[in-house]
Design a protein around this motif. Structure first.
Motif, PDB file in Angstrom:
ATOM      1  N   ILE A  24     -26.115  -0.301   2.530  1.00  0.00           N
ATOM      2  CA  ILE A  24     -25.680  -0.256   3.935  1.00  0.00           C
ATOM      3  C   ILE A  24     -24.239   0.230   4.035  1.00  0.00           C
ATOM      4  CG2 ILE A  24     -25.113  -1.681   5.958  1.00  0.00           C
ATOM      5  CD1 ILE A  24     -27.548  -3.415   5.237  1.00  0.00           C
ATOM      6  N   THR A  25     -23.380  -0.312   3.177  1.00  0.00           N
ATOM      7  CA  THR A  25     -21.965   0.073   3.189  1.00  0.00           C
ATOM      8  C   THR A  25     -21.781   1.561   2.931  1.00  0.00           C
ATOM      9  OG1 THR A  25     -21.213  -2.113   2.484  1.00  0.00           O
ATOM     10  CG2 THR A  25     -19.726  -0.268   2.062  1.00  0.00           C
ATOM     11  N   HIS A  26     -22.450   2.077   1.902  1.00  0.00           N
ATOM     12  CA  HIS A  26     -22.237   3.477   1.527  1.00  0.00           C
ATOM     13  C   HIS A  26     -22.942   4.451   2.471  1.00  0.00           C
ATOM     14  CE1 HIS A  26     -19.805   2.708  -1.961  1.00  0.00           C
ATOM     15  NE2 HIS A  26     -20.676   1.801  -2.385  1.00  0.00           N
ATOM     16  N   LEU A  27     -24.023   4.025   3.111  1.00  0.00           N
ATOM     17  CA  LEU A  27     -24.631   4.866   4.149  1.00  0.00           C
ATOM     18  C   LEU A  27     -23.703   4.973   5.350  1.00  0.00           C
ATOM     19  CD1 LEU A  27     -28.411   3.830   4.199  1.00  0.00           C
ATOM     20  CD2 LEU A  27     -27.464   6.041   3.527  1.00  0.00           C
ATOM     21  N   SER A  28     -23.045   3.866   5.684  1.00  0.00           N
ATOM     22  CA  SER A  28     -22.092   3.873   6.792  1.00  0.00           C
ATOM     23  C   SER A  28     -20.903   4.779   6.482  1.00  0.00           C
ATOM     24  CB  SER A  28     -21.607   2.448   7.069  1.00  0.00           C
ATOM     25  OG  SER A  28     -20.639   2.441   8.085  1.00  0.00           O
ATOM     26  N   ILE A  29     -20.382   4.686   5.258  1.00  0.00           N
ATOM     27  CA  ILE A  29     -19.257   5.538   4.849  1.00  0.00           C
ATOM     28  C   ILE A  29     -19.667   7.007   4.870  1.00  0.00           C
ATOM     29  CG2 ILE A  29     -17.746   6.155   2.913  1.00  0.00           C
ATOM     30  CD1 ILE A  29     -17.795   3.171   2.128  1.00  0.00           C
ATOM     31  N   SER A  30     -20.879   7.280   4.374  1.00  0.00           N
ATOM     32  CA  SER A  30     -21.383   8.654   4.351  1.00  0.00           C
ATOM     33  C   SER A  30     -21.493   9.219   5.755  1.00  0.00           C
ATOM     34  CB  SER A  30     -22.746   8.685   3.665  1.00  0.00           C
ATOM     35  OG  SER A  30     -23.305   9.983   3.703  1.00  0.00           O
ATOM     36  N   LYS A  31     -21.992   8.413   6.688  1.00  0.00           N
ATOM     37  CA  LYS A  31     -22.120   8.840   8.078  1.00  0.00           C
ATOM     38  C   LYS A  31     -20.757   9.138   8.690  1.00  0.00           C
ATOM     39  CE  LYS A  31     -23.849   7.302  12.586  1.00  0.00           C
ATOM     40  NZ  LYS A  31     -24.504   6.183  13.319  1.00  0.00           N
ATOM     41  N   ASP A  32     -19.795   8.250   8.438  1.00  0.00           N
ATOM     42  CA  ASP A  32     -18.447   8.444   8.978  1.00  0.00           C
ATOM     43  C   ASP A  32     -17.789   9.691   8.407  1.00  0.00           C
ATOM     44  OD1 ASP A  32     -18.719   6.190  10.499  1.00  0.00           O
ATOM     45  OD2 ASP A  32     -17.625   4.878   9.133  1.00  0.00           O
ATOM     46  N   ARG A  33     -18.012   9.957   7.123  1.00  0.00           N
ATOM     47  CA  ARG A  33     -17.434  11.151   6.487  1.00  0.00           C
ATOM     48  C   ARG A  33     -17.976  12.420   7.135  1.00  0.00           C
ATOM     49  NH1 ARG A  33     -17.415  11.374   0.077  1.00  0.00           N
ATOM     50  NH2 ARG A  33     -16.457  13.342   0.656  1.00  0.00           N
ATOM     51  N   LYS A  34     -19.269  12.425   7.432  1.00  0.00           N
ATOM     52  CA  LYS A  34     -19.873  13.602   8.059  1.00  0.00           C
ATOM     53  C   LYS A  34     -19.301  13.822   9.458  1.00  0.00           C
ATOM     54  CE  LYS A  34     -24.254  13.551   5.535  1.00  0.00           C
ATOM     55  NZ  LYS A  34     -25.728  13.319   5.628  1.00  0.00           N
ATOM     56  N   ILE A  35     -19.114  12.722  10.189  1.00  0.00           N
ATOM     57  CA  ILE A  35     -18.538  12.824  11.537  1.00  0.00           C
ATOM     58  C   ILE A  35     -17.126  13.386  11.464  1.00  0.00           C
ATOM     59  CG2 ILE A  35     -17.693  11.484  13.503  1.00  0.00           C
ATOM     60  CD1 ILE A  35     -20.080   9.592  13.047  1.00  0.00           C
ATOM     61  N   ILE A  36     -16.331  12.864  10.530  1.00  0.00           N
ATOM     62  CA  ILE A  36     -14.947  13.328  10.371  1.00  0.00           C
ATOM     63  C   ILE A  36     -14.914  14.799   9.969  1.00  0.00           C
ATOM     64  CG2 ILE A  36     -12.860  13.088   8.955  1.00  0.00           C
ATOM     65  CD1 ILE A  36     -13.532  10.052   8.840  1.00  0.00           C
ATOM     66  N   TYR A  37     -15.804  15.197   9.056  1.00  0.00           N
ATOM     67  CA  TYR A  37     -15.844  16.595   8.605  1.00  0.00           C
ATOM     68  C   TYR A  37     -16.200  17.522   9.763  1.00  0.00           C
ATOM     69  CZ  TYR A  37     -17.407  20.871   6.320  1.00  0.00           C
ATOM     70  OH  TYR A  37     -17.574  22.182   5.971  1.00  0.00           O
ATOM     71  N   ASN A  38     -17.211  17.125  10.561  1.00  0.00           N
ATOM     72  CA  ASN A  38     -17.615  17.955  11.700  1.00  0.00           C
ATOM     73  C   ASN A  38     -16.505  18.066  12.725  1.00  0.00           C
ATOM     74  OD1 ASN A  38     -20.172  18.467  10.666  1.00  0.00           O
ATOM     75  ND2 ASN A  38     -21.095  16.695  11.659  1.00  0.00           N
ATOM     76  N   GLN A  39     -15.813  16.954  12.983  1.00  0.00           N
ATOM     77  CA  GLN A  39     -14.707  16.983  13.937  1.00  0.00           C
ATOM     78  C   GLN A  39     -13.572  17.859  13.426  1.00  0.00           C
ATOM     79  OE1 GLN A  39     -13.884  12.789  14.406  1.00  0.00           O
ATOM     80  NE2 GLN A  39     -15.169  12.626  16.213  1.00  0.00           N
TER      81      GLN A  39
END
Length: 356
Positions: free
Chosen positions: A118-133
């Motif tokens: 759960i922790t690493h899926l959340s981090i992965s999701k946040d990283r993708k959002i930051i990269y797209n932004q």
């Protein structure tokens, strides 16, 4: 909402079943590979959000798989959690050095494994959002700097003409004031764009006819300088869904600037409007040198290098068209580009807006 994809790389059927049962509360998609080569293939084609990777496997070990994942540009950022019976510090350290984000020892403790996933899926999701932004922000900055060149260029042109006393003072000051106001408006657009991710664009009823005329006015000095003319085949308002400031300064001005950039003296830019049942199609055509197929195929790819010199040596950024595509999508519309570099050369951009 798209479910996250977890790739389980494990050669033991019993462990695969156990892992599947542990992950069931997450309601995620699961892909399975029983050996290294299959894992690498799935990772490259499906780009999972997380990989649970067994260390001890026949053939290619988990350490080797991880090393190859991190060497591949497409898969290097996928987080890897090692599943291992090896509890030695040297083995754990080796896994982290290869790029793993975590490890879980066998036999699995369900609560621990689930919490880490759960922790690493959340981090992965946040990283993708930051990269797209970050990518969108880079495109925005390059595009708006590109747009600011038009009024700045006009001011410099007028100042040069003033030095040569080719303009009456009143006319000169009016042109400088007009260009300064357009620069101010673009700075307002920059400020508004910075809050797009937080608030979104204000999509509303916009008069396409007015927007096109304003865009033409913004590039009039460049048109005059390159001796290129614009034929506007519209005579009345056409109402669409868009955001007025970005439509004028970041979509239409960008397309007109590109057409001017790749046109020769005496060429014409033509703007037509076709009304369909639910949309209005605006077609911007030019007689310029056209776009090579190699560039056309990746015209909207922000990571690709599509910039090239204009017919008078003008430079560009290559970020304009990706942002135009992004904005048209946000308006609820779309665009297509057709071009030819063989006679008759030229480019057609089809802007498709939702009709009101």
């Amino acid at each position: 909402m798209v479910k996250p994809l977890v790739l389980i790389v494990e050669d033991t059927i019993e462990n695969i079943k156990v892992l599947g049962a542990i992950l069931k509360p997450l309601d995620c998609n699961i892909a399975i590979a029983k050996e290294g080569k299959t894992a690498l293939s799935i990772a490259e084609t499906k780009l999972p959000d997380l990989i649970l990777l067994d260390v001890m496997m026949p053939g290619m070990s988990g350490f080797e798989v991880c090393e190859k994942l991190k060497e591949n540009k497409k898969t290097k950022d996928i987080p890897v959690i090692f599943l291992t019976a090896l509890a030695e510090v040297s083995d754990i350290t080796k896994g982290f050095k290869l790029g793993a984000v975590d490890y879980v020892t066998k036999p699995f403790i369900s609560e621990v494994l689930l919490a880490r996933v759960i922790t690493h899926l959340s981090i992965s999701k946040d990283r993708k959002i930051i990269y797209n932004q970050k990518t969108k922000l880079q495109s925005l900055i390059h595009m708006l700097c590109h747009d600011l060149m038009n009024p700045t260029h006009a001011i410099l042109t007028v100042l040069q003409l003033l030095k040569r006393e080719q303009l009456e003072n009143n006319e000169s000051f009016e042109l400088i004031e007009d260009s300064a106001n357009r620069t101010k408006n673009l700075l307002i657009v920059i400020r508004e764009f910075m809050s797009i991710e937080a608030k979104g664009l204000k999509i509303e009823k916009v008069d396409l006819f007015y927007a096109i005329k304003e865009a033409i006015e913004s590039v009039k000095f460049r048109l005059k300088e390159k001796e290129v003319s614009v034929i506007l085949n519209m005579k009345e308002p056409k109402y669409i869904l868009a955001e007025e400031a970005t439509l004028i300064h970041s979509v239409l001005v960008n397309l007109l600037t590109n057409s001017i950039k790749f046109s020769k003296a005496g060429d014409k830019i033509q703007i037509d409007c076709i009304e369909h049942d639910n949309e209005i199609e605006c077609i911007v055509s030019d007689d310029g040198i056209g776009i090579p197929k190699t560039i056309l195929n990746k015209l909207f790819d922000v990571d690709a290098c599509t910039t090239r010199r204009g017919t008078s040596g003008e430079s560009g950024t290559g970020f304009g068209m990706p942002l135009v595509k992004e904005l048209m999508g946000r308006y609820g519309g779309d665009l297509d580009v057709e071009s030819s570099i063989v006679k008759p050369t030229g480019t057609q951009v089809h802007l498709k807006f939702k009709r009101i």
